[in-house]
Design an enzyme around this catalytic site. Structure first.
Site, PDB file in Angstrom:
ATOM      1  N   ASN A 105     -15.007  -2.727 -68.403  1.00 28.50           N
ATOM      2  CA  ASN A 105     -15.583  -2.896 -69.753  1.00 28.50           C
ATOM      3  C   ASN A 105     -15.880  -4.357 -70.072  1.00 28.50           C
ATOM      4  OD1 ASN A 105     -13.088  -4.024 -70.158  1.00 28.50           O
ATOM      5  ND2 ASN A 105     -12.477  -2.671 -71.848  1.00 28.50           N
ATOM      6  N   HIS A 123     -13.709  -6.911 -69.635  1.00 27.86           N
ATOM      7  CA  HIS A 123     -12.557  -7.748 -70.005  1.00 27.86           C
ATOM      8  C   HIS A 123     -12.232  -8.755 -68.907  1.00 27.86           C
ATOM      9  CE1 HIS A 123      -9.583  -4.486 -68.376  1.00 27.86           C
ATOM     10  NE2 HIS A 123      -9.565  -5.478 -67.527  1.00 27.86           N
ATOM     11  N   GLU A 133      -9.998  -8.272 -74.208  1.00 26.74           N
ATOM     12  CA  GLU A 133     -10.778  -7.043 -74.314  1.00 26.74           C
ATOM     13  C   GLU A 133     -12.033  -7.260 -75.178  1.00 26.74           C
ATOM     14  OE1 GLU A 133      -8.329  -3.460 -72.956  1.00 26.74           O
ATOM     15  OE2 GLU A 133     -10.286  -4.419 -72.602  1.00 26.74           O
ATOM     16  N   ASP A 174      -1.947 -12.638 -67.326  1.00 26.42           N
ATOM     17  CA  ASP A 174      -1.480 -11.589 -68.237  1.00 26.42           C
ATOM     18  C   ASP A 174      -0.300 -10.796 -67.679  1.00 26.42           C
ATOM     19  OD1 ASP A 174      -4.464  -9.541 -67.532  1.00 26.42           O
ATOM     20  OD2 ASP A 174      -2.979 -10.447 -66.196  1.00 26.42           O
TER      21      ASP A 174
HETATM   22  C1  GLP Z   1      -6.703  -5.588 -65.097  1.00 27.96           C
HETATM   23  C2  GLP Z   1      -6.421  -7.076 -65.225  1.00 27.96           C
HETATM   24  C3  GLP Z   1      -7.661  -7.880 -65.071  1.00 27.96           C
HETATM   25  C4  GLP Z   1      -8.492  -7.411 -63.867  1.00 27.96           C
HETATM   26  C5  GLP Z   1      -8.882  -5.975 -64.115  1.00 27.96           C
HETATM   27  C6  GLP Z   1      -9.775  -5.422 -63.009  1.00 27.96           C
HETATM   28  O1  GLP Z   1      -6.992  -5.002 -66.271  1.00 27.96           O
HETATM   29  N1  GLP Z   1      -5.784  -7.414 -66.472  1.00 27.96           N
HETATM   30  O2  GLP Z   1      -7.314  -9.243 -64.924  1.00 27.96           O
HETATM   31  O3  GLP Z   1      -9.612  -8.200 -63.704  1.00 27.96           O
HETATM   32  O4  GLP Z   1      -7.705  -5.216 -64.217  1.00 27.96           O
HETATM   33  O5  GLP Z   1      -9.025  -4.881 -62.040  1.00 27.96           O
HETATM   34  P1  GLP Z   1      -9.618  -4.394 -60.631  1.00 27.96           P
HETATM   35  O6  GLP Z   1      -9.791  -5.617 -59.826  1.00 27.96           O
HETATM   36  O7  GLP Z   1      -8.570  -3.504 -60.096  1.00 27.96           O
HETATM   37  O8  GLP Z   1     -10.932  -3.693 -60.910  1.00 27.96           O
END
Ligand code: GLP
Length: 242
Positions: A136, A138, A143, A67
């Protein structure tokens, strides 16, 4: 699902990185799916170390990031391109043309999503997909909702996600409201998933994702369908599994 629980992050990151290096050793032209967020930073550091120790080369590897934020250019410090360049690409021997991340600043986001999807289809099955999970539930920026997408698409980020991700932005207002994300299709079709999660804050959603019903309101729950998923957790993240 192969669940592995680690006492410390160092061992977790090393084990996850070894699983990725294994794939590249078996096929130097492997295709890798990459994720961002804080969780995979340690894994990327271990991949850098493996390269520096001459254990692996990324020269012929092709990568596809899941993404990118809409509106953030490659040199924007909060863009996922910048994140990947900082934590991995600039420190190892990838071939520039083999690195793929959705373009967040193109004239037409929908067209960009279509272009990225066509490229993923052309690439075929990914050899390994690195994944983590949002608070959440995702995956990438797939989402929670009443439906999920198999293909790359433009998404409106939930306020939850913007709130959580605002920790790396100057303010909540600076967090983009839209993004481009790979759908669940390429992830579920990958030959292997290396899934990592760390810390108390993720324990609840992990329980829902891996031991609750498969539900589009918890996108991570679709990973239960994958025949070859390795789940790397620290003890805090795994506390409700035990
Ligand atoms: C972002 C990314 C996700 C990732 C998420 C969790 O939103 N788009 O791919 O898994 O954050 O991030 P973290 O590892 O900082 O909790």
């Amino acid at each position: 699902m192969k669940l592995m629980v680690f006492k410390n992050e160092e061992d977790l990151d090393m084990a996850a990185a070894n699983s990725v290096v294994e794939v590249i050793k078996a096929n130097p032209k492997a295709t890798l799916g990459f994720a961002t967020g804080q969780t995979p930073v340690g894994l990327y550091q271990k991949l850098v170390q493996a390269y520096q120790n001459g254990l692996v080369s990324f020269k012929q590897v092709t990568t596809y990031n899941i993404d990118e934020y809409a509106g953030l250019a490659k040199d924007h410090p909060q863009s996922f391109y910048y994140f990947m360049k900082t934590h991995l690409f600039s420190q190892v021997d990838f071939t520039e043309g083999n690195i793929h991340i959705p373009d967040g600043i193109g004239p037409d986001l929908e067209e960009e999503a279509k272009r990225y999807e066509a490229m993923l289809k052309e690439a075929g099955q990914l050899d390994v997909q690195i994944l983590s999970i949002g608070l959440n539930g995702h995956i990438g920026f797939n989402e929670p909702g009443h439906t999920l997408h198999a293909e790359t698409h433009v998404v409106t980020l939930t306020e939850d996600t913007r709130e959580v991700n605002s920790r790396v932005f100057p303010s909540l207002a600076a967090v983009p409201t839209k993004a481009i994300t790979m759908g669940l299709g390429p992830m579920i079709k990958a030959k292997k998933i290396v899934f990592i999660a760390k810390g108390e804050s993720k324990a609840n959603i992990l329980k829902q994702a891996f031991q609750g019903p498969i539900d589009p309101l918890v996108p991570g729950s679709f990973l239960q369908l994958h025949p070859n998923i390795e789940v790397y957790l620290d003890e805090k993240a795994a506390q409700y599994f035990m």
